[in-house]
Design a protein around this motif. Structure first.
Motif, PDB file in Angstrom:
ATOM      1  N   ASP A 985       0.801  -1.223   0.000  1.00  0.00           N
ATOM      2  CA  ASP A 985       0.000   0.000   0.000  1.00  0.00           C
ATOM      3  C   ASP A 985       0.839   1.280   0.000  1.00  0.00           C
ATOM      4  O   ASP A 985       0.452   2.274  -0.585  1.00  0.00           O
ATOM      5  CB  ASP A 985      -0.962   0.007   1.197  1.00  0.00           C
ATOM      6  N   ARG A 986       1.987   1.266   0.659  1.00  0.00           N
ATOM      7  CA  ARG A 986       2.834   2.470   0.681  1.00  0.00           C
ATOM      8  C   ARG A 986       4.256   2.055   1.049  1.00  0.00           C
ATOM      9  O   ARG A 986       4.484   0.964   1.573  1.00  0.00           O
ATOM     10  CB  ARG A 986       2.299   3.492   1.689  1.00  0.00           C
ATOM     11  N   THR A 987       5.203   2.940   0.759  1.00  0.00           N
ATOM     12  CA  THR A 987       6.601   2.675   1.061  1.00  0.00           C
ATOM     13  C   THR A 987       6.981   3.364   2.364  1.00  0.00           C
ATOM     14  O   THR A 987       6.768   4.563   2.524  1.00  0.00           O
ATOM     15  CB  THR A 987       7.507   3.173  -0.077  1.00  0.00           C
ATOM     16  N   VAL A 988       7.530   2.588   3.306  1.00  0.00           N
ATOM     17  CA  VAL A 988       7.999   3.098   4.586  1.00  0.00           C
ATOM     18  C   VAL A 988       9.509   3.289   4.495  1.00  0.00           C
ATOM     19  O   VAL A 988      10.223   2.405   4.002  1.00  0.00           O
ATOM     20  CB  VAL A 988       7.643   2.125   5.729  1.00  0.00           C
ATOM     21  N   ILE A 989      10.006   4.449   4.960  1.00  0.00           N
ATOM     22  CA  ILE A 989      11.440   4.765   4.879  1.00  0.00           C
ATOM     23  C   ILE A 989      11.941   5.122   6.273  1.00  0.00           C
ATOM     24  O   ILE A 989      11.396   6.011   6.927  1.00  0.00           O
ATOM     25  CB  ILE A 989      11.703   5.936   3.909  1.00  0.00           C
ATOM     26  N   LEU A 990      12.977   4.418   6.734  1.00  0.00           N
ATOM     27  CA  LEU A 990      13.671   4.745   7.987  1.00  0.00           C
ATOM     28  C   LEU A 990      15.137   5.014   7.669  1.00  0.00           C
ATOM     29  O   LEU A 990      15.745   4.274   6.882  1.00  0.00           O
ATOM     30  CB  LEU A 990      13.569   3.584   8.987  1.00  0.00           C
ATOM     31  N   GLN A 991      15.708   6.043   8.265  1.00  0.00           N
ATOM     32  CA  GLN A 991      17.107   6.390   8.023  1.00  0.00           C
ATOM     33  C   GLN A 991      17.804   6.667   9.346  1.00  0.00           C
ATOM     34  O   GLN A 991      17.230   7.282  10.248  1.00  0.00           O
ATOM     35  CB  GLN A 991      17.204   7.619   7.114  1.00  0.00           C
TER      36      GLN A 991
END
Length: 1360
Positions: A985-991
């Motif tokens: 459903d959506r792209t999750v981004i952690l940095q």
């Protein structure tokens, strides 16, 4: 009494299988569920039927206690049977707010109110209102006279969810029934009026103002007129009356009732009641203006007014976050009285908790479901005929259902005008209503034939709404199955404005949508809808859907409907299915082509001819290499099936009014006399079929030199075969037709041939486009049986004419006449597109209709054969020197070799040992490993040393394609670490907050992962998290696990990285995925290329085990081992160097004792495993396990599982038994163990959510023996302790998954010497067993010989 009786063997009596909540030999006792379930502090537990109710311990101020005496239970009572409950709950637990003047009364399923009778008149009138969630319940009951008990004159009730009225006209007369077919168990407020005419012995029931039914009148004068009736009961019957009901079981009512009139008598309030039991006041009765929520959701006012369907007062079963992915929870009352819940799931989510993201292809509706599609207006743009702007529309859909009522389609005017279209079922008959203008200008068309027979039935609705004309005519036409069309028309003397329809709703209408007041009753549809077509536009329903709720796939074998496209192969098991795609396609349905950079113009079909070249299959009216040239086609030329598997074809609009009569005339010219005569389709129209029998169709083709004409009206195929064609003829002429069942065909100067179709059906129901020359997706198996020709037509077809009546002129097909809607690879007869194409360097022009391309000679390639073959191509001379197994990559000045793992050198000719893997983005390095399930959760640990700022460290996806679907990626981005994942459903981004450095040579540790959609990322102990939110929670991956890069970087999903995908440059020395180590060397990896060694030596991070120090020597390496370790890699304990463990025993070092112990293989014991043993009682020591393989697994019915055993232990925790493969979190299992001294049973049938059953009322300890039996009957789980039923649960009343697919594997006491129970069970159980197990009975009442299984450290417990 409350179960199913099964006869045993002759002479051995019977066995009762009890309904949920009941126990005893005859199922006569309601089991006390409060023994196994608890209520919060301050609440009292009240036993129900397979459930409990938690009530406040102290009555609240201002409440009145109503005493309960002699009230029948909510379960049905038969004559002569006592109450199902041995005793009723204490009366002081049922507490309600009451008022002496209230008339809107609350009933609890074991309540009633009694009023004095009245004198019956020739005509009697009754008016009332009610609300309920229950499937059954008595609303009103009037006894015949004061002297009778159990003989009614009038009864109004809810039966199977619908409103039913019953009456008699004299004491010996038959009971007359009126079933309204109106579903009323949705919690809405319904107003009912009954007119009872005793003089004529007839009655009329009116509900919702539109649903009216009347019984057949009679000349009989009723003997009841002017007689006094017996008592009037509202909401149910007391026990003496209920047990006298001989016609059928009686249920008391659950909900709210207000009786407003019985022959002008009243009011029917608390104060006027003669008797009453367990009733209360509905605190906030709905006003007249309260909107009806037809979608099944309930307003706050109604929630407060209506009681829980099962018990008077209860805490909500809908706990916070119970439904996942944006699902909405609401309580439901099951027919057997169980208080349960249901999650309303958004589109693309299914499962009891909305936890499954599901690919939908054949939508199924379940009353509370709906789909929202684009508006009719948007679908019909630019489709106006000439002259006045006519709002014409044709809607076609196929329906499969057993339901008698339900809304199939609804759409209304966006500007709240008088226009609407409502298609619904009425007693199984398709009915359409069209609002032409005002509330009085409504057309209704009904096909007088039920379609509720669980088979796909086509329905077509056509309408015409004129506008911008002084005089207007409104027209509605509908046909279903083989029935003739029903037409209705209306002349409108006034001008209409342009109609702007809103969205289309299938199956139901959500509550926020305003319904036209004259559109009739909206009720949820139960069934399936497959094809959906608006005018000439056929829609893939799910792709077009704007939204929806509670949509699942129709319960059919998925692969029977051939969901895979582009030649994909469908495979399935009992619960899942997927498409195996050819190398040129990807995607869930193989719908994504590898022609990503499509050079073809004008909507042409791109097909990859090779890895570099494509062919453009031109649409109708276009030709040329890229289909950019216009071609005028007057005599179409078809080329059959090309070398890529596509047919040339033309598709015209569906031919109208073809059902009863048609005549075709056409001419054709064959391209040659060989392949064009063998098995070639000329034209086709019909239902899609999917190879199933009974689908209507009409087809004409060539087979072995003869014309074959076939049609099927639904009851069998009729076929006419001509004589052999005269091949000396240049042009062939064909005339064919059909009237009802009789068909005919005449070819050239042959005699006319006739035939009559089998069966009794006379109408041809086809609504597809009319295909000429081929089929748009030509797979013969997709066509109905009898119409599947293996090839398309080769030659010219022209002068096609058709008429659908003897008095009508012949016309060319299409709208406008002679114009096709679509086509592919169709040229102009006697014209060659190759005359405009010049292939260079000796290339040959190949044509297929209007499609044209160059076939290049050796050494050349490209669209016009103007490009030379690459130095790495197999055809190149001389060949490249890359060693076998390596990959040649061309460079401007030559080429380079991509070396497989374990090799290096210019041509990959040198051997290489990899200890710490070295990756280089310049060399396109990568490693791959076999993947395993990380669907629910994944935890990754990775150690790396970076030499560049960017690069992929870890990657896996659903498909190896830019349109990969789900993916998870860890990468370096400008020296920062990023975790990216997409669950659909959506792209999750952690940095990370801190960056990494390349100069210090530091090794960095990454810990990254996700549980559901909650993610985390940790670099050297500094953590960042992403909290869980609504949305998808499962990561579906099928590719390998890639480390350091990907085999083809252009196949990485662009959302998985910040910029262009690039491989990692640096060293990676350890990767753990869910605790499993990936072996980063040439022997451990599945595949890879151009991977070197970090320091160029055989020494690496994990080469020497147990903290050994690696040293390089000329012959390789050696390890300096720490104290107590030895061996080439320090892998062997010094204590085990002289192990004397015998008979397969495994040495386990014990440094504290400076010695070792032997883990003995099953069947052996002793200090050195020297003693052979046999036993019936297995003794487990905390590091023991047994693994039993069920040899009869493949022959078992997995819906029914049973296991029994005796056990004893003095520990509070321990795993007793685990039926299941225990390989990953998605495996089915049934398990039992101890948790804090309590028996804990866990079951997972496929929901990936284990349901815990814990016996909290008894602690099992102290070395006592206990006998446990666990029985699974589909979703019903029963647990017996010492032959007493102690746990009883229906895991899923909806019966989504019913089989326990345990793989034939059963573990006892543990899982292995190196597999901890806490890890394998994800914390469901904490310890291995210390105790004994015996008398194991598995499935077939045959004791298992535990000594015949496999395992370690299991000893005899027979004597101690």
């Amino acid at each position: 009494m409350h179960g199913i009786c099964i006869q045993n063997e002759p002479g051995l009596g019977y066995t009762c299988y009890c309904k949920p909540g009941f126990v005893g030999r005859s199922c006569e006792l309601n089991y006390d569920d409060c023994l196994i379930r608890t209520c919060p502090a301050g609440f009292l537990c009240v036993d129900g039927i397979n459930n409990i109710t938690c009530l406040p311990a102290v009555p609240q101020r201002g409440q009145t206690i109503i005493k309960m005496e002699g009230v029948p239970p909510s379960e049905p009572l038969q004559r002569g049977l006592a109450s199902a409950h041995p005793s009723l709950p204490p009366s002081d637990l049922y507490i309600f707010q009451t008022s002496t003047d209230s008339s809107y009364i609350q009933y609890q399923g074991n309540s009633y109110m009694e009023f004095e009778g009245f004198r019956l008149q020739p005509q009697n009138n009754i008016s009332l209102e009610f609300q309920t969630f229950s499937f059954e319940g008595t609303i009103l009951y009037i006894e015949q006279n004061p002297r009778t008990v159990g003989h009614f004159v009038i009864r109004l009730s809810v039966k199977h969810g619908t409103l039913q009225y019953q009456f008699v006209c004299d004491s010996i007369g038959e009971i007359r029934n009126i079933s309204t077919n109106v579903r009323v168990d949705d919690g809405q407020k319904y107003r009912v009026h009954v007119r009872q005419d005793l003089a004529m012995c007839e009655a009329e029931v009116t509900i919702l103002g539109v649903a009216t039914k009347a019984s057949m009148s009679s000349n009989h004068w009723s003997t009841f007129i002017w007689d006094a009736t017996g008592p009037i009961f509202v909401g149910g019957l007391p026990h003496p009356y209920a047990t006298k009901q001989v016609t059928e079981p009686t249920y008391n009512f659950t909900g709210c009732i207000e009786v407003t009139e019985i022959n002008n008598l009243g009011p029917f309030t608390f104060a006027n009641a003669v008797n009453k039991n367990n009733i209360g006041s509905c605190r906030f009765p709905l006003s007249e203006e309260t909107p009806m929520d037809v979608s099944g959701t309930v307003s706050e006012a109604l929630k407060s007014a209506l009681p829980s369907p099962a018990r008077p007062v209860s805490l909500s079963v809908c706990q916070e976050n119970l439904c996942h992915n944006g699902g909405t929870c609401h309580p439901i009352n099951l027919p057997d009285g169980i208080n349960s819940f249901q999650c309303d799931c958004p589109l693309h989510f299914t499962g009891r908790f909305c936890e499954k993201d599901t690919t939908l292809f054949f939508p199924s509706f379940a009353v509370n479901s709906y789909l929202e599609l684009p508006s009719l207006t948007s679908l019909s743009k630019d489709r106006h005929a000439s002259g006045p702007q006519w709002n014409r529309m044709m809607i076609h859909l196929t329906v499969k259902t057993t339901a008698l009522n339900g809304t199939l389609l609804y759409t209304g005017d966006e500007h709240a005008g008088g226009h609407f279209l409502h298609l619904y079922l009425d007693d199984g008959r398709p009915t359409a209503q069209l609002g032409c203008s005002s509330s009085w200008d409504i057309l209704t068309a009904t096909v007088n034939h039920s379609i509720s027979r669980d088979a796909l039935v086509p329905i077509t609705v056509s309408y015409m709404l004129p506008s911008d004309s002084p005089e207007s005519y409104c027209l509605l036409e509908m046909t279903a199955n083989e029935n003739p069309p029903v037409r209705r028309g209306l002349f409108l003397p006034h001008r209409l404005t342009q109609v702007i329809f809103g969205p289309i709703f299938l199956g139901n209408v959500p509550g926020h949508i305003k319904i036209h007041p004259s559109s009739g009753w909206i009720y949820g549809f139960r069934g399936c809808i497959r094809e959906f077509q608006v005018n000439n536009k056929e829609l893939f329903i799910i792709d077009e859907a704007l939204g929806g709720r509670n949509i699942e796939n129709c319960n059919v074998p998925v692969c029977d409907y051939h969901p895979c496209r582009n030649g994909g192969t469908c495979t399935s098991d009992t619960e899942n299915w997927f498409c195996e795609c050819s190398v040129l396609y990807s995607g869930k349905l193989c719908q994504l082509s590898t022609c990503e950079e499509n050079p073809c113009g004008n909507g042409a079909t791109c097909f990859p001819k090779s890895s570099q070249d494509t062919v453009c299959l031109c649409p109708f009216g276009r030709t040329g290499i890229l289909c950019n040239d216009v071609i005028n086609i007057t005599y179409p030329n078809f080329s059959g099936t090309d070398s890529f598997g596509y047919t040339s074809f033309l598709a015209y609009s569906a031919i109208p009014n073809i059902s009863l009569y048609y005549e075709f005339q056409l001419k054709f010219q064959l391209a040659n006399h060989n392949s064009s005569l063998q098995d070639n389709l000329i034209f086709f129209t019909g239902q899609k079929g999917q190879g199933l029998n009974g689908d209507d169709f009409l087809v004409l083709g060539l087979r072995r030199g003869r014309l074959v004409y076939s049609y099927n009206l639904g009851s069998g195929t009729a076929t006419i075969i001509s004589e052999l064609l005269d091949l000396t003829r240049h042009i062939h002429v064909v005339s064919l037709g059909r009237f009802l069942q009789d068909g005919w065909m005449k070819v050239d100067d042959h005699e006319n041939k006739t035939i009559t179709s089998p069966g009794t059906l006379v109408g041809l129901n086809v609504f597809s486009q009319f295909y000429v020359g081929g089929y748009i997706e030509y797979i013969p198996e997709l066509l109905p049986n009898g119409s599947n020709f293996k090839n398309g037509f080769q030659g010219c077809i022209f002068d096609i004419r058709v008429r659908t009546g003897r008095d009508q002129p012949f016309k060319a097909p299409g709208i406008p006449e002679g114009h096709p809607n679509a086509g592919r690879s169709v040229g102009q007869c006697d014209e060659s597109p190759c005359r405009f194409i010049k292939c260079g360097n000796g290339g040959t022009c190949v044509e297929s209709g209007s499609t044209v391309y160059c076939h290049c000679p050796t050494g050349w390639k490209g669209a016009f054969c103007m490009e030379t073959v690459s130095v790495c191509d197999p055809e190149h001379k001389p060949p490249h020197r890359c060693r076998q197994g390596s990959t040649c990559a061309p460079l401007p000045g030559g080429y380079t070799c991509h070396c497989p793992l374990g090799t290096t050198g210019a041509y990959c000719e040198q051997a290489l040992t990899i200890s710490d893997a070295l990756f280089s983005s310049n060399k396109s390095s990568w490693m791959s490993f076999d993947s395993f399930s990380i669907r629910r959760k994944v935890h990754i640990e990775l150690q790396f040393q970076a030499l560049s700022a960017n690069g992929i460290l870890f990657y896996t996806a659903q498909h190896l394609s830019p349109r990969s679907g789900d993916f998870l990626s860890i990468s370096l981005v400008n020296w920062y670490v990023q975790l990216r994942y997409n669950l659909g459903d959506r792209t999750v981004i952690l940095q990370t907050f801190q960056n990494v450095h390349s100069t210090s040579g530091t090794w960095y540790l990454i810990k990254a992962g996700r549980v559901g959609n909650e993610g985390y990322l940790d670099l050297n102990g500094i953590n960042i998290t992403r909290e869980a939110s609504s949305g998808m929670t499962a990561l579906d991956t099928r590719t390998d696990f890639y480390v350091g890069g990907v085999s083809s970087l252009n196949l990485v999903n662009p959302m998985a990285i910040k910029s262009e995908p690039i491989g990692f440059t640096g060293c990676i020395r350890e990767v753990l995925v869910n605790g499993r180590g990936l072996k980063l060397n040439e022997k451990g990896a599945k595949g890879g290329a151009n991977v070197g060694d970090c320091d160029g030596t055989p020494c690496g991070y994990t080469v020497c085990k147990n903290n050994g120090e690696c040293k390089v020597e000329p012959s390789g390496f050696y390890c300096l081992c720490p104290k107590h370790w030895m061996g080439k890699t320090c892998e062997q304990s010094a204590y085990c160097s002289h192990s004397k463990c015998l008979n397969g025993g495994i040495c386990i070092p014990t440094p504290a004792l400076l010695s070792y112990t032997c883990a003995c293989k099953l069947g052996w014991s002793g200090l050195r495993c020297e003693k052979k043993i046999s036993f019936f009682t297995a003794k487990f020591t905390g590091n023991s396990y047994l693994k039993y393989i069920d040899s009869n697994y493949k022959r078992r019915d997995l819906r029914f599982t049973r296991i029994s055993f005796n056990f004893t232990t003095d520990h509070e925790d321990g795993l007793l038994v685990w039926l299941g493969k225990a390989e990953n979190e998605d495996n089915d299992f049934l398990a039992a163990g101890l948790a804090s001294g309590m028996l804990k049973v866990m079951v997972n049938l496929g929901e990936s959510i284990a349901v815990p059953l814990v016996l909290q009322s008894k602690s099992l300890c102290c070395k006592k023996w206990y006998f446990v039996t666990i029985a699974q009957n589909k979703t019903l789980i029963k647990v017996y302790l010492d032959d007493q039923l102690v746990l009883f649960e229906d895991l899923d009343p909806q019966r989504k998954y019913t089989a326990l697919n345990y793989g034939g594997t059963c573990y006892f006491g543990g899982f292995g010497l190196d597999r901890r129970v806490n890890t394998v069970t994800s914390g469901l159980y904490n310890q291995e067993l210390v105790g004994k197990i015996k008398d194991v009975l598995f499935q077939d009442s045959k004791k298992i010989l535990l000594i015949k299984a496999e395992g370690y450290n299991v000893y005899s417990g027979d004597k101690d």
